[in-house]
Design a protein around this motif. Structure first.
Motif, PDB file in Angstrom:
ATOM      1  N   ILE A  99      56.076  74.389  15.636  1.00 23.80           N
ATOM      2  CA  ILE A  99      54.701  74.499  16.123  1.00 23.80           C
ATOM      3  C   ILE A  99      54.769  74.712  17.631  1.00 23.80           C
ATOM      4  CG2 ILE A  99      52.502  73.284  16.436  1.00 23.80           C
ATOM      5  CD1 ILE A  99      53.229  71.661  13.914  1.00 23.80           C
ATOM      6  N   THR A 100      54.070  75.730  18.112  1.00 26.61           N
ATOM      7  CA  THR A 100      53.987  75.952  19.556  1.00 26.61           C
ATOM      8  C   THR A 100      52.550  75.733  19.989  1.00 26.61           C
ATOM      9  OG1 THR A 100      55.726  77.607  19.380  1.00 26.61           O
ATOM     10  CG2 THR A 100      54.444  77.596  21.429  1.00 26.61           C
ATOM     11  N   TYR A 101      52.353  74.797  20.905  1.00 26.68           N
ATOM     12  CA  TYR A 101      51.033  74.561  21.479  1.00 26.68           C
ATOM     13  C   TYR A 101      50.948  75.440  22.714  1.00 26.68           C
ATOM     14  CZ  TYR A 101      51.217  70.494  18.421  1.00 26.68           C
ATOM     15  OH  TYR A 101      51.328  69.666  17.327  1.00 26.68           O
ATOM     16  N   LYS A 102      50.100  76.464  22.631  1.00 28.65           N
ATOM     17  CA  LYS A 102      50.180  77.504  23.657  1.00 28.65           C
ATOM     18  C   LYS A 102      49.777  77.030  25.046  1.00 28.65           C
ATOM     19  CE  LYS A 102      49.941  81.454  20.613  1.00 28.65           C
ATOM     20  NZ  LYS A 102      49.334  82.768  20.380  1.00 28.65           N
ATOM     21  N   LYS A 103      48.785  76.156  25.132  1.00 28.41           N
ATOM     22  CA  LYS A 103      48.316  75.751  26.460  1.00 28.41           C
ATOM     23  C   LYS A 103      49.388  74.974  27.219  1.00 28.41           C
ATOM     24  CE  LYS A 103      44.398  73.682  28.868  1.00 28.41           C
ATOM     25  NZ  LYS A 103      43.222  72.794  28.718  1.00 28.41           N
ATOM     26  N   SER A 104      49.986  73.997  26.547  1.00 29.20           N
ATOM     27  CA  SER A 104      50.985  73.167  27.223  1.00 29.20           C
ATOM     28  C   SER A 104      52.367  73.805  27.147  1.00 29.20           C
ATOM     29  CB  SER A 104      51.029  71.781  26.582  1.00 29.20           C
ATOM     30  OG  SER A 104      51.461  71.894  25.237  1.00 29.20           O
ATOM     31  N   GLY A 105      52.540  74.741  26.217  1.00 30.50           N
ATOM     32  CA  GLY A 105      53.844  75.355  26.033  1.00 30.50           C
ATOM     33  C   GLY A 105      54.813  74.470  25.255  1.00 30.50           C
ATOM     34  N   LYS A 106      54.323  73.302  24.811  1.00 33.95           N
ATOM     35  CA  LYS A 106      55.191  72.374  24.069  1.00 33.95           C
ATOM     36  C   LYS A 106      55.474  72.902  22.671  1.00 33.95           C
ATOM     37  CE  LYS A 106      54.312  67.927  26.230  1.00 33.95           C
ATOM     38  NZ  LYS A 106      53.092  67.145  26.434  1.00 33.95           N
ATOM     39  N   THR A 107      56.666  72.607  22.176  1.00 38.62           N
ATOM     40  CA  THR A 107      56.971  72.967  20.797  1.00 38.62           C
ATOM     41  C   THR A 107      57.433  71.730  20.041  1.00 38.62           C
ATOM     42  OG1 THR A 107      59.271  73.511  21.261  1.00 38.62           O
ATOM     43  CG2 THR A 107      57.685  75.319  21.437  1.00 38.62           C
ATOM     44  N   ASN A 108      57.231  71.776  18.734  1.00 43.31           N
ATOM     45  CA  ASN A 108      57.638  70.680  17.865  1.00 43.31           C
ATOM     46  C   ASN A 108      58.312  71.303  16.652  1.00 43.31           C
ATOM     47  OD1 ASN A 108      57.862  68.297  16.424  1.00 43.31           O
ATOM     48  ND2 ASN A 108      55.715  68.320  15.742  1.00 43.31           N
ATOM     49  N   THR A 109      59.580  70.968  16.431  1.00 45.43           N
ATOM     50  CA  THR A 109      60.322  71.546  15.315  1.00 45.43           C
ATOM     51  C   THR A 109      60.627  70.467  14.286  1.00 45.43           C
ATOM     52  OG1 THR A 109      61.313  73.166  16.779  1.00 45.43           O
ATOM     53  CG2 THR A 109      62.397  72.827  14.678  1.00 45.43           C
ATOM     54  N   VAL A 110      60.288  70.753  13.032  1.00 45.64           N
ATOM     55  CA  VAL A 110      60.580  69.778  11.974  1.00 45.64           C
ATOM     56  C   VAL A 110      61.320  70.455  10.822  1.00 45.64           C
ATOM     57  CG1 VAL A 110      58.556  68.326  12.477  1.00 45.64           C
ATOM     58  CG2 VAL A 110      58.384  70.147  10.794  1.00 45.64           C
ATOM     59  N   HIS A 111      62.078  69.648  10.091  1.00 51.41           N
ATOM     60  CA  HIS A 111      62.770  70.133   8.902  1.00 51.41           C
ATOM     61  C   HIS A 111      62.249  69.306   7.740  1.00 51.41           C
ATOM     62  CE1 HIS A 111      65.535  72.331  11.531  1.00 51.41           C
ATOM     63  NE2 HIS A 111      65.524  71.229  12.297  1.00 51.41           N
ATOM     64  N   ALA A 112      60.998  69.491   7.407  1.00 51.05           N
ATOM     65  CA  ALA A 112      60.373  68.652   6.377  1.00 51.05           C
ATOM     66  C   ALA A 112      59.300  69.470   5.661  1.00 51.05           C
ATOM     67  CB  ALA A 112      59.743  67.425   7.021  1.00 51.05           C
ATOM     68  N   ASP A 113      58.794  68.910   4.555  1.00 48.51           N
ATOM     69  CA  ASP A 113      57.783  69.655   3.808  1.00 48.51           C
ATOM     70  C   ASP A 113      56.364  69.311   4.247  1.00 48.51           C
ATOM     71  OD1 ASP A 113      57.508  67.157   2.768  1.00 48.51           O
ATOM     72  OD2 ASP A 113      58.119  67.701   0.728  1.00 48.51           O
ATOM     73  N   GLU A 114      56.265  68.553   5.350  1.00 43.49           N
ATOM     74  CA  GLU A 114      54.955  68.211   5.872  1.00 43.49           C
ATOM     75  C   GLU A 114      55.057  67.953   7.361  1.00 43.49           C
ATOM     76  OE1 GLU A 114      52.268  65.658   3.421  1.00 43.49           O
ATOM     77  OE2 GLU A 114      52.367  64.378   5.199  1.00 43.49           O
ATOM     78  N   VAL A 115      54.047  68.382   8.102  1.00 42.28           N
ATOM     79  CA  VAL A 115      54.012  68.110   9.538  1.00 42.28           C
ATOM     80  C   VAL A 115      52.546  67.991   9.957  1.00 42.28           C
ATOM     81  CG1 VAL A 115      54.136  70.580  10.112  1.00 42.28           C
ATOM     82  CG2 VAL A 115      54.787  68.892  11.823  1.00 42.28           C
ATOM     83  N   SER A 116      52.272  67.143  10.955  1.00 42.07           N
ATOM     84  CA  SER A 116      50.891  66.991  11.423  1.00 42.07           C
ATOM     85  C   SER A 116      50.707  67.724  12.739  1.00 42.07           C
ATOM     86  CB  SER A 116      50.570  65.510  11.638  1.00 42.07           C
ATOM     87  OG  SER A 116      50.554  64.855  10.395  1.00 42.07           O
ATOM     88  N   LEU A 117      49.612  68.456  12.822  1.00 42.68           N
ATOM     89  CA  LEU A 117      49.274  69.110  14.086  1.00 42.68           C
ATOM     90  C   LEU A 117      48.678  68.068  15.024  1.00 42.68           C
ATOM     91  CD1 LEU A 117      47.452  72.506  13.423  1.00 42.68           C
ATOM     92  CD2 LEU A 117      49.467  72.146  14.827  1.00 42.68           C
ATOM     93  N   GLY A 118      49.007  68.154  16.305  1.00 41.83           N
ATOM     94  CA  GLY A 118      48.378  67.275  17.286  1.00 41.83           C
ATOM     95  C   GLY A 118      46.924  67.670  17.456  1.00 41.83           C
TER      96      GLY A 118
END
Ligand SMILES: *[C@@H]1O[C@H](CO)[C@@H](O)[C@H](O)[C@H]1NC(C)=O
Ligand SMILES: *[C@@H]1O[C@H](CO)[C@@H](O)[C@H](O)[C@H]1NC(C)=O
Ligand SMILES: *[C@@H]1O[C@H](CO)[C@@H](O)[C@H](O)[C@H]1NC(C)=O
Length: 254
Positions: free
Chosen positions: A166-185
């Protein structure tokens, strides 16, 4: 003395009611007050002169004027967890959406084998979707005449990796997961990109060299209202009326 008090009261009350109903119509009339998006989205202006019957009800959809415009629940579709397990994958799909036809999801969004959960009072306005079947080196693996690939059953045991970024464009932060579920901030009114890559060590479509699925989604997180919030101004007018009426009755009784 008492009569003149009542007359004065009635005059003030009429003025207030007139002001409030003009305000309610103004709010519903498609005029932008230039503030936050909450006050930006309106439905068509009313041409009928019935000031007592406002055109905006609880169920009036909010017309989007930007990708950040909020929505009400009935304008959204429920993100289906099961469709992330679909066994039909597009060989090459690219879809761009514009305001009027952009799908809006609540609750979650199905990526490939990964479900992206969305905060309760938020929705996702999708602007771009891409899905591809690729070979091990990232080239297309279906003949150009084939649009969809049906996945061979049981191949999920042969998946060697599943990565969602997931890339949050405003902050430029990314979150990488190896799972079948992830929550968006909770990033109200901000853009994001989500990309899922699934790699297999076997061919996943019969008679092809396809062994990878990539899915990318771009969109904006927006405010999800249960019902149209502009209805509130009308409620306010009605409440004010009721209060004034009650005071009037009280004055009469005195
Ligand atoms: C992937 O496809 C490309 C182009 O068709 C081909 O050159 C390459 O050898 C393929 N790679 C594999 C691992 O099949
Ligand atoms: C696919 O997975 C099955 C079950 O885990 C395993 O027996 C088989 O060897 C795998 N195939 C390859 C090509 O790795
Ligand atoms: C989707 O988002 C990515 C990452 O910001 C960007 O590079 C890409 O151009 C976007 N694609 C579209 C079609 O907006």
């Amino acid at each position: 003395m008492r009569v003149s008090t009542v007359v004065l009261f009635i005059s003030i009350a009429s003025l207030l009611i007139a002001a409030l109903s003009v305000d309610a119509r103004g709010r519903g009339g498609g005029r932008s007050s230039g503030g936050r998006s909450r006050s930006r989205s309106r439905s068509r202006s009313s041409s009928g002169g019935s000031s007592s019957k406002p055109k905006i009800t609880k169920y009036t959809p909010i017309t989007p004027t930007s990708v950040r415009s909020p929505v009400i629940r009935s304008q959204t579709r429920l993100g289906s967890r099961t469709s992330s397990f679909s066994n039909v994958v597009a060989g090459y799909l690219v879809a761009r959406y514009f305001l009027g036809n952009a799908p809006v999801y609540r609750s979650g969004y199905p990526m490939y084998r990964c479900y992206v959960k969305v905060p309760t009072e938020r929705a996702l306005r999708i602007t771009y979707e891409e899905e591809r079947l690729l070979n091990a080196t990232g080239h297309s693996c279906l003949s150009s005449s084939t649009t969809n690939g049906r996945l061979i059953e049981g191949i999920d045991q042969n998946r060697t990796s599943l990565t969602t970024t997931i890339t949050y464009k405003k902050s430029g932060k990314t979150n990488t997961v190896h799972a079948d579920e992830v929550s968006l901030g909770d990033i109200d009114e901000q853009d994001f990109e989500i990309k899922t890559v699934a790699q297999y060590n076997v061919a996943i479509v019969e008679g092809t060299s396809c062994s990878r699925v990539e899915k990318t989604v771009n969109g904006t997180m927006i405010t999800l209202y249960e019902t149209n919030p502009n209805k509130a101004s009308v409620l306010y007018a009605n409440t004010a009326l009721l209060v004034l009426f009650t005071i009037g009755v009280a004055l009469r009784v005195l």
